[in-house]
Design an enzyme around this catalytic site. Sequence first.
Site, PDB file in Angstrom:
ATOM      1  N   HIS A 174      -9.825   7.318   2.321  1.00  0.00           N
ATOM      2  CA  HIS A 174      -8.600   8.291   3.479  1.00  0.00           C
ATOM      3  C   HIS A 174      -8.253   9.162   2.022  1.00  0.00           C
ATOM      4  CE1 HIS A 174      -4.516   6.640   2.723  1.00  0.00           C
ATOM      5  NE2 HIS A 174      -4.693   6.674   1.949  1.00  0.00           N
TER       6      HIS A 174
HETATM    7  C1  SAM Z   1      -3.946   4.234  -1.812  1.00  0.00           C
HETATM    8  S1  SAM Z   1      -4.440   3.088  -3.020  1.00  0.00           S
HETATM    9  C2  SAM Z   1      -5.650   1.406  -2.422  1.00  0.00           C
HETATM   10  C3  SAM Z   1      -5.093   0.360  -2.701  1.00  0.00           C
HETATM   11  C4  SAM Z   1      -5.375  -0.929  -2.586  1.00  0.00           C
HETATM   12  N1  SAM Z   1      -6.406  -1.443  -2.506  1.00  0.00           N
HETATM   13  C5  SAM Z   1      -4.554  -1.398  -1.011  1.00  0.00           C
HETATM   14  O1  SAM Z   1      -4.690  -1.657  -0.223  1.00  0.00           O
HETATM   15  O2  SAM Z   1      -3.389  -1.866  -1.100  1.00  0.00           O
HETATM   16  C6  SAM Z   1      -5.598   3.175  -3.755  1.00  0.00           C
HETATM   17  C7  SAM Z   1      -5.970   2.747  -5.317  1.00  0.00           C
HETATM   18  O3  SAM Z   1      -7.691   3.297  -5.818  1.00  0.00           O
HETATM   19  C8  SAM Z   1      -7.342   3.215  -7.084  1.00  0.00           C
HETATM   20  N2  SAM Z   1      -8.339   4.464  -7.702  1.00  0.00           N
HETATM   21  C9  SAM Z   1      -8.094   5.633  -7.079  1.00  0.00           C
HETATM   22  N3  SAM Z   1      -9.130   6.161  -8.139  1.00  0.00           N
HETATM   23  C10 SAM Z   1     -10.055   5.525  -8.919  1.00  0.00           C
HETATM   24  C11 SAM Z   1     -10.904   5.189  -9.445  1.00  0.00           C
HETATM   25  N4  SAM Z   1     -11.753   6.467  -9.789  1.00  0.00           N
HETATM   26  N5  SAM Z   1     -11.377   4.731  -9.749  1.00  0.00           N
HETATM   27  C12 SAM Z   1     -10.926   2.953  -9.412  1.00  0.00           C
HETATM   28  N6  SAM Z   1     -10.289   2.714  -8.704  1.00  0.00           N
HETATM   29  C13 SAM Z   1      -9.169   3.678  -8.642  1.00  0.00           C
HETATM   30  C14 SAM Z   1      -6.116   3.708  -7.250  1.00  0.00           C
HETATM   31  O4  SAM Z   1      -5.144   3.718  -8.858  1.00  0.00           O
HETATM   32  C15 SAM Z   1      -5.448   3.269  -6.210  1.00  0.00           C
HETATM   33  O5  SAM Z   1      -4.978   1.585  -6.482  1.00  0.00           O
END
Ligand code: SAM
Length: 348
Positions: A247
Amino acid sequence: MGFAVHDASSLGVVVEFGIPNLVPLGGSATYSELSERSGLDEDRLTRILRYAMINFTFREEPAVHVRHTALSAHLARAPASCDFLRVLAIVSNPGNVCLPSALRRYPSTQSLTQTAHNMARGTDDTFYAWLEVNPDLRDNFDRGMEGISRGGQRLQDTDIRAYPWHALPEGSKVVDVGGSKGHFVRDLAELHSSFSFVVQDLPRVIEVLLEENKQSPTANVTYQSHNFFDEQSVSGAEVYFLRHVLHNHPDQECVDILKALLPALKSGARILASEYIMPAQEELILILLRRQMDLMAMALVNSKERTKVEYSALFARASPKLVLEYIYQVPDDPRSCIFEAIYDDQCG
Ligand SMILES: C[S@@+](CC[C@H](N)C(=O)[O-])C[C@H]1O[C@@H](n2cnc3c(N)ncnc32)[C@H](O)[C@@H]1O
């Protein structure tokens, strides 16, 4: 409605200065005492709290004595909720309020660097790249993700109950892609001690996690820096779990994230995507919340909250071998669902 931004800003000040915990649950505190305890000057603090009181957060009785209401007492008792509210206040809302000027400047783009977030912060970095170079905000964001999952509107308990984890084979490996602080995986690990888990996220998040979990590591959980646009580095796992990852991305990036998993998938491997879904019809309050999340996705990352049909289409675009098998929900949370796509190497 034009001034409603101050509903959010006053609530933001309340949590930023930790006011809920400065007012005794069974008593009262004066504005001057709260000013001294919080470090916020008395005049401003009084005006902020009197605004918050209009939204039933604290009450004044007798004059200049602040007491809890049910709402403010909830904030005092639920630090996880405050952590998430701080993300809205400090990380997200500056971008949210810039949406009108951002859409004027970029009326039709899916670029991750032409967003309201970019205008608000004066940066050319994507939202997550910008977080990586702002460690305080990054920590604030990560705590908020755990907060919303443990005590906020997106309880991870839903994901634990909705999916039949017990039906996976003994010794299964589960990779939590974009797993933030590993809060989901650690709860699941308590219930399934035969499974092994890998939490993957960006380097800055994993650095902090490794440090925090040094003292009392969870035996079957490991942490790994991994950019989910790169080819998946853990091959042959039973489950690749993406919770609240899609999302945050426009369609093409979602497809790229799913495609990056393909080389690691064995036949029968599952991709589970846990997301809010945009309802066709629901109670008004739920629709409002979904619409608010939808506009925040637009403001920060040019993404959107999607319907079931739109999510299903993303799997099909990533590969014909990804067969959408089932959509799991619990009856008490119609907002959330887990999409299960199974990799079938005979397909397509
Ligand atoms: C909205 S958070 C959701 C975190 C977790 N899955 C939860 O449900 O609480 C999205 C996560 O994706 C990680 N993220 C964003 N871009 C990323 C990338 N290119 N590679 C790996 N992780 C990434 C962010 O650091 C963040 O921790």
